[in-house]
Design a protein around this motif. Structure first.
Motif, PDB file in Angstrom:
ATOM      1  N   VAL A  57     -42.723  -9.161 -26.344  1.00  0.00           N
ATOM      2  CA  VAL A  57     -42.103  -8.818 -25.056  1.00  0.00           C
ATOM      3  C   VAL A  57     -42.055 -10.068 -24.179  1.00  0.00           C
ATOM      4  N   PRO A  58     -40.882 -10.550 -23.834  1.00  0.00           N
ATOM      5  CA  PRO A  58     -40.779 -11.757 -22.993  1.00  0.00           C
ATOM      6  C   PRO A  58     -41.505 -11.583 -21.660  1.00  0.00           C
ATOM      7  N   GLY A  59     -42.231 -12.623 -21.276  1.00  0.00           N
ATOM      8  CA  GLY A  59     -42.876 -12.628 -19.965  1.00  0.00           C
ATOM      9  C   GLY A  59     -44.262 -12.038 -19.916  1.00  0.00           C
ATOM     10  N   LEU A  60     -44.767 -11.508 -21.042  1.00  0.00           N
ATOM     11  CA  LEU A  60     -46.109 -10.943 -21.070  1.00  0.00           C
ATOM     12  C   LEU A  60     -47.107 -11.940 -21.641  1.00  0.00           C
ATOM     13  N   GLU A  61     -48.320 -11.941 -21.081  1.00  0.00           N
ATOM     14  CA  GLU A  61     -49.433 -12.732 -21.606  1.00  0.00           C
ATOM     15  C   GLU A  61     -50.419 -11.776 -22.269  1.00  0.00           C
TER      16      GLU A  61
ATOM     17  N   LYS B 134     -47.134 -10.910 -13.826  1.00  0.00           N
ATOM     18  CA  LYS B 134     -47.416 -11.123 -12.408  1.00  0.00           C
ATOM     19  C   LYS B 134     -47.032  -9.935 -11.551  1.00  0.00           C
ATOM     20  N   GLU B 135     -46.019  -9.185 -11.994  1.00  0.00           N
ATOM     21  CA  GLU B 135     -45.610  -7.989 -11.261  1.00  0.00           C
ATOM     22  C   GLU B 135     -44.842  -7.062 -12.198  1.00  0.00           C
ATOM     23  N   LYS B 136     -44.740  -5.803 -11.810  1.00  0.00           N
ATOM     24  CA  LYS B 136     -43.949  -4.798 -12.526  1.00  0.00           C
ATOM     25  C   LYS B 136     -44.328  -4.663 -14.000  1.00  0.00           C
ATOM     26  N   ILE B 137     -45.619  -4.624 -14.253  1.00  0.00           N
ATOM     27  CA  ILE B 137     -46.091  -4.506 -15.634  1.00  0.00           C
ATOM     28  C   ILE B 137     -45.671  -3.177 -16.256  1.00  0.00           C
ATOM     29  N   GLN B 138     -45.637  -2.114 -15.478  1.00  0.00           N
ATOM     30  CA  GLN B 138     -45.327  -0.797 -16.033  1.00  0.00           C
ATOM     31  C   GLN B 138     -43.924  -0.774 -16.638  1.00  0.00           C
ATOM     32  N   GLU B 139     -42.983  -1.385 -15.951  1.00  0.00           N
ATOM     33  CA  GLU B 139     -41.619  -1.436 -16.482  1.00  0.00           C
ATOM     34  C   GLU B 139     -41.550  -2.301 -17.728  1.00  0.00           C
ATOM     35  N   ALA B 140     -42.200  -3.463 -17.695  1.00  0.00           N
ATOM     36  CA  ALA B 140     -42.115  -4.407 -18.804  1.00  0.00           C
ATOM     37  C   ALA B 140     -42.801  -3.893 -20.061  1.00  0.00           C
ATOM     38  N   ALA B 141     -43.862  -3.101 -19.879  1.00  0.00           N
ATOM     39  CA  ALA B 141     -44.686  -2.698 -21.021  1.00  0.00           C
ATOM     40  C   ALA B 141     -44.427  -1.280 -21.506  1.00  0.00           C
ATOM     41  N   GLN B 142     -43.407  -0.608 -20.980  1.00  0.00           N
ATOM     42  CA  GLN B 142     -43.186   0.785 -21.358  1.00  0.00           C
ATOM     43  C   GLN B 142     -42.956   0.942 -22.852  1.00  0.00           C
ATOM     44  N   GLY B 143     -42.270  -0.009 -23.462  1.00  0.00           N
ATOM     45  CA  GLY B 143     -42.045   0.060 -24.901  1.00  0.00           C
ATOM     46  C   GLY B 143     -43.331  -0.002 -25.690  1.00  0.00           C
TER      47      GLY B 143
ATOM     48  N   GLY C  61     -49.174   4.243 -27.936  1.00  0.00           N
ATOM     49  CA  GLY C  61     -49.918   5.245 -27.175  1.00  0.00           C
ATOM     50  C   GLY C  61     -50.677   6.251 -28.008  1.00  0.00           C
ATOM     51  N   SER C  62     -50.259   6.463 -29.254  1.00  0.00           N
ATOM     52  CA  SER C  62     -50.962   7.412 -30.119  1.00  0.00           C
ATOM     53  C   SER C  62     -52.137   6.773 -30.846  1.00  0.00           C
TER      54      SER C  62
ATOM     55  N   TRP D  95     -51.443  -5.392 -14.892  1.00  0.00           N
ATOM     56  CA  TRP D  95     -52.174  -5.267 -16.144  1.00  0.00           C
ATOM     57  C   TRP D  95     -51.859  -3.963 -16.887  1.00  0.00           C
ATOM     58  N   LEU D  96     -51.683  -4.102 -18.203  1.00  0.00           N
ATOM     59  CA  LEU D  96     -51.720  -2.970 -19.123  1.00  0.00           C
ATOM     60  C   LEU D  96     -52.966  -3.161 -19.964  1.00  0.00           C
ATOM     61  N   ASP D  97     -53.905  -2.235 -19.897  1.00  0.00           N
ATOM     62  CA  ASP D  97     -55.163  -2.324 -20.640  1.00  0.00           C
ATOM     63  C   ASP D  97     -55.183  -1.314 -21.769  1.00  0.00           C
ATOM     64  N   CYS D  98     -55.673  -1.752 -22.938  1.00  0.00           N
ATOM     65  CA  CYS D  98     -55.697  -0.916 -24.135  1.00  0.00           C
ATOM     66  C   CYS D  98     -57.116  -0.883 -24.686  1.00  0.00           C
ATOM     67  N   MET D  99     -57.660   0.319 -24.841  1.00  0.00           N
ATOM     68  CA  MET D  99     -59.006   0.512 -25.356  1.00  0.00           C
ATOM     69  C   MET D  99     -58.972   1.438 -26.563  1.00  0.00           C
ATOM     70  N   ALA D 100     -60.127   1.669 -27.151  1.00  0.00           N
ATOM     71  CA  ALA D 100     -60.214   2.616 -28.254  1.00  0.00           C
ATOM     72  C   ALA D 100     -59.836   4.010 -27.760  1.00  0.00           C
ATOM     73  N   PRO D 101     -59.325   4.871 -28.642  1.00  0.00           N
ATOM     74  CA  PRO D 101     -58.951   6.234 -28.223  1.00  0.00           C
ATOM     75  C   PRO D 101     -60.104   6.946 -27.511  1.00  0.00           C
ATOM     76  N   GLY D 102     -59.782   7.585 -26.396  1.00  0.00           N
ATOM     77  CA  GLY D 102     -60.778   8.342 -25.646  1.00  0.00           C
ATOM     78  C   GLY D 102     -61.551   7.539 -24.628  1.00  0.00           C
TER      79      GLY D 102
END
Length: 262
Positions: free
Chosen positions: A98-102, A153-162, A168-169, A180-187
């Protein structure tokens, strides 16, 4: 009687992007402890960053960091929720597409980046005061992984929706603020971390008070009867909370906590 208070940091105790709290807050935490009330900082931040912002009382609070993937106290982790390595690496590869994401990988004590973006590195080290390791390739890191994050830097929700749609499963994914979009173990979430602390300390939800403002605080609202959204919170959080406090700018959490001492 309130026996446990858990609060988010960014957007709840301080303004987004700020890394210092009203010193009066530390005095109030100590007074609450005298009344038998524990305090836990529940944040998407790394535990070292939580410790830095709560430095005067660092030995007197619990850390529910990395959105609940790390539950501990000063110098000791009590519960650690790791991500399956294959899922973590697939997530990193997805972020890179995804362009623009770190991309950032969180270990129990260190976060790893392979970016050349010095502004991002400075934000982590000097802003959030993360323990940060800059490596050649984060997919080669051989540490336990408790969180994978995408930053913009801004609008992470739009950029990371894909990414949310694709992963997500397989991972617990949550938006933290606008960056920020943060990803952890399920639950894994702040709510689960609060529940673990409640069970360990034998504290009931009706003896618990929580504060938050963002989507990663939603599950935490379900773990406490005294659930507060600050006035600047997202509408989803206000709807999930039973009560509302004043905004972070106006010291809303501090106002409520001082009432417990009166």
């Amino acid at each position: 009687m309130i026996r446990l208070i858990a609060s988010d940091i960014d957007g709840t105790l301080v303004r987004d992007g700020e890394h210092q709290m009203n010193p009066e807050f530390f005095h109030v935490i100590m007074k609450l402890r005298e009344k038998g009330i524990q305090f836990a900082a529940a944040s998407g931040r790394q535990w070292a960053s939580v410790e830095a912002i709560f430095w005067p009382v660092k030995e007197k609070i619990f850390y529910l960091s990395d959105n609940g993937a790390y539950v501990g106290c000063h110098g000791r982790n009590l519960f650690l929720n790791t991500i399956d390595r294959n899922d973590a690496m697939e997530m990193v590869k997805g972020i890179r597409r995804v362009p623009g994401l770190e991309a950032m990988i969180g270990g129990p004590d260190v976060v790893y980046v392979d970016t050349k973006n010095q502004d991002f590195i400075n934000l982590l080290r000097e802003g959030y005061q993360f323990r940060t390791a800059q490596v050649e390739d984060i997919t080669k890191v051989e540490d336990q992984i408790i969180k994978v994050s995408a930053y913009r830097k801004e609008k992470i929700q739009e950029a990371a929706q894909g990414l949310v749609d694709s992963f997500g499963s397989r991972l617990k994914m949550t938006i933290s603020g606008d960056m920020w979009l943060d990803c952890m173990a399920p639950g894994v979430c702040k709510g689960q971390a609060v529940r673990l602390l409640q069970e360990s300390l034998e504290i009931k939800p009706e003896e618990t008070m929580v504060f938050g403002d963002q989507l990663n605080d939603l599950e935490m609202m379900e773990q406490a009867y005294y659930s507060f959204a600050v006035a600047n919170a997202r509408e989803e959080v206000k709807k999930a909370a039973r009560f509302q406090a004043d905004s972070n700018v106006n010291g809303g959490v501090l106002k409520i906590l001082k009432l417990l001492l009166s």
